[in-house]
Design an enzyme around this catalytic site. Sequence first.
Site, mmCIF file in Angstrom:
data_model
loop_
_atom_site.group_PDB
_atom_site.id
_atom_site.type_symbol
_atom_site.label_atom_id
_atom_site.label_comp_id
_atom_site.label_asym_id
_atom_site.label_seq_id
_atom_site.Cartn_x
_atom_site.Cartn_y
_atom_site.Cartn_z
ATOM 1 N N THR A 68 -68.281 -78.592 -39.015
ATOM 2 C CA THR A 68 -68.138 -79.220 -37.751
ATOM 3 C C THR A 68 -69.268 -78.815 -36.826
ATOM 4 O OG1 THR A 68 -65.494 -78.576 -37.924
ATOM 5 C CG2 THR A 68 -66.845 -78.680 -35.668
ATOM 6 N N SER A 94 -72.476 -81.073 -34.573
ATOM 7 C CA SER A 94 -73.609 -82.508 -34.644
ATOM 8 C C SER A 94 -74.246 -82.478 -36.000
ATOM 9 C CB SER A 94 -74.366 -82.491 -33.338
ATOM 10 O OG SER A 94 -75.166 -81.323 -33.232
ATOM 11 N N THR A 95 -74.556 -81.645 -36.563
ATOM 12 C CA THR A 95 -75.352 -81.591 -37.856
ATOM 13 C C THR A 95 -74.474 -82.065 -39.058
ATOM 14 O OG1 THR A 95 -76.883 -79.855 -36.871
ATOM 15 C CG2 THR A 95 -77.176 -80.695 -39.243
ATOM 16 N N GLY A 114 -73.135 -76.765 -40.087
ATOM 17 C CA GLY A 114 -74.167 -76.401 -39.643
ATOM 18 C C GLY A 114 -74.326 -74.990 -39.170
ATOM 19 N N ASP A 168 -75.374 -71.838 -35.847
ATOM 20 C CA ASP A 168 -76.194 -71.897 -34.401
ATOM 21 C C ASP A 168 -77.399 -70.797 -34.876
ATOM 22 O OD1 ASP A 168 -74.033 -73.289 -32.661
ATOM 23 O OD2 ASP A 168 -72.964 -71.639 -33.565
ATOM 24 N N GLY A 205 -69.726 -71.134 -34.712
ATOM 25 C CA GLY A 205 -68.646 -71.034 -33.720
ATOM 26 C C GLY A 205 -69.015 -71.599 -32.267
ATOM 27 N N GLY A 239 -69.431 -74.150 -31.497
ATOM 28 C CA GLY A 239 -68.359 -75.486 -31.233
ATOM 29 C C GLY A 239 -67.070 -74.885 -31.256
ATOM 30 N N GLU A 284 -63.674 -72.820 -40.213
ATOM 31 C CA GLU A 284 -64.772 -72.627 -41.000
ATOM 32 C C GLU A 284 -64.985 -71.442 -41.794
ATOM 33 O OE1 GLU A 284 -67.669 -72.787 -37.711
ATOM 34 O OE2 GLU A 284 -67.812 -75.076 -37.870
ATOM 35 N N LYS A 338 -82.749 -73.354 -35.117
ATOM 36 C CA LYS A 338 -81.808 -72.342 -35.435
ATOM 37 C C LYS A 338 -82.197 -70.990 -36.119
ATOM 38 C CE LYS A 338 -78.782 -75.608 -33.913
ATOM 39 N NZ LYS A 338 -77.650 -75.888 -34.807
HETATM 40 O O1 DER Z 1 -69.390 -74.288 -34.048
HETATM 41 C C1 DER Z 1 -69.993 -74.452 -35.247
HETATM 42 O O2 DER Z 1 -69.927 -73.341 -36.015
HETATM 43 C C2 DER Z 1 -71.051 -75.436 -35.764
HETATM 44 O O3 DER Z 1 -71.222 -75.477 -37.017
HETATM 45 C C3 DER Z 1 -72.297 -75.036 -35.203
HETATM 46 O O4 DER Z 1 -72.527 -73.629 -35.331
HETATM 47 C C4 DER Z 1 -73.397 -75.860 -35.372
HETATM 48 O O5 DER Z 1 -73.472 -76.944 -34.372
HETATM 49 P P1 DER Z 1 -74.461 -78.072 -34.189
HETATM 50 O O6 DER Z 1 -74.882 -78.610 -35.647
HETATM 51 O O7 DER Z 1 -74.047 -79.081 -33.434
HETATM 52 O O8 DER Z 1 -75.501 -77.388 -33.622
#
Ligand code: DER
Length: 235
Positions: free
Chosen positions: A28, A30-31, A86, A88, A99, A101, A107, A125
Site C-alpha cells: 500500500t 504511492s511506491t 513501500g 516510511d 504505516g 498511510g 501489511e 526513506k
Molecule cells: O503506510 C505504509 O506502510 C506505506 O507502505 C508507506 O510506508 C510507504 O508509502 P509511500 O510509498 O507512499 O511513501
Amino acid sequence: LTQDELKKIAAYKAVDFVQSGMVIGLGTGSTAKHAVDRIADLLLQGKLNNIIGIPTSKKTHQQALSLGIPLSDLDTHPNVDLAIDGADEVDADLNLVKGRGGSLLREKMIESACKKFVVIVDESKLVSHIGANGAMPVEVVPFCWKFTQQRLQQLFEYAGCMAKLRTNGGENGDPFVTDNGNYIVDLFFNNDIGDLRASSDAILRLAGVVDHGMFLGMATTVIVAGGLGVTIKNK
Ligand code: DER
C-alpha cells in the site's frame, strides 16, 4: 529524476522477483502502487500468469481489482511467496517504519506470512535510526484511546516522545479510522529510542494497542532508487 520516477524504478525492479504461479502480497502507498500497476501490465502482456494477489489494504484491493489482478486473502492462502511494499523509514539493519498511510496491521499480517518481503523505497526513506524522520504509527482500539495515547507517551518519555491521535483531515478533526475500524496514535521522538525489540515488546504489552509500525527483521530485500542508480540490499 523526480521522487515518483525513483519510486517507479524501485517498484519495477521488485516485480522482476515475481514469477508465474506465485501468491503475492500487494503493498500500500504511492511506491507500491507502481508495483501493482506493473504486475497488472505483465499479466496483460502474458509475461506473467497464474498470479494471486493478497492486498494489504482496501485501497490496494480496489486498485488491483480495477486492474484485473486475481485476488484472495490469508484465510485462503496462508503461505505468501513474496510481498512487495513501500516503507516510511529504512535503517542500516533493514528495520522499517511503516504505516504512515494507515495500513500497518494488514501489511504486517501479510508481510510476516511471506517467504520473501521486498521493500521498495526512494533514497529519502533511508535513516540513521528508526523514528528519525517522522511518525511511528501505533494502531489502537477506539475504546479509551486517550488513555492508551497517554501510556504510549509515558513509555517513551526518555526519548522525548509526543503522542498524537491521527485525524482524518476533515474540518472537525475527526479521528482517522483504519480498514479494521481502529484509530492510529502517531509517536514522534526527539531522541533515539534505542533498543527496537524492547520498544516493540513494551508497546505490544499495552492492552488497547493492536500493533505498531516498526517492522523489525522482516524485510529480506530492500531496493533503493536514488539519483545515482538502484541499490539492492539483502538481509
Ligand atoms: O503506510 C505504509 O506502510 C506505506 O507502505 C508507506 O510506508 C510507504 O508509502 P509511500 O510509498 O507512499 O511513501
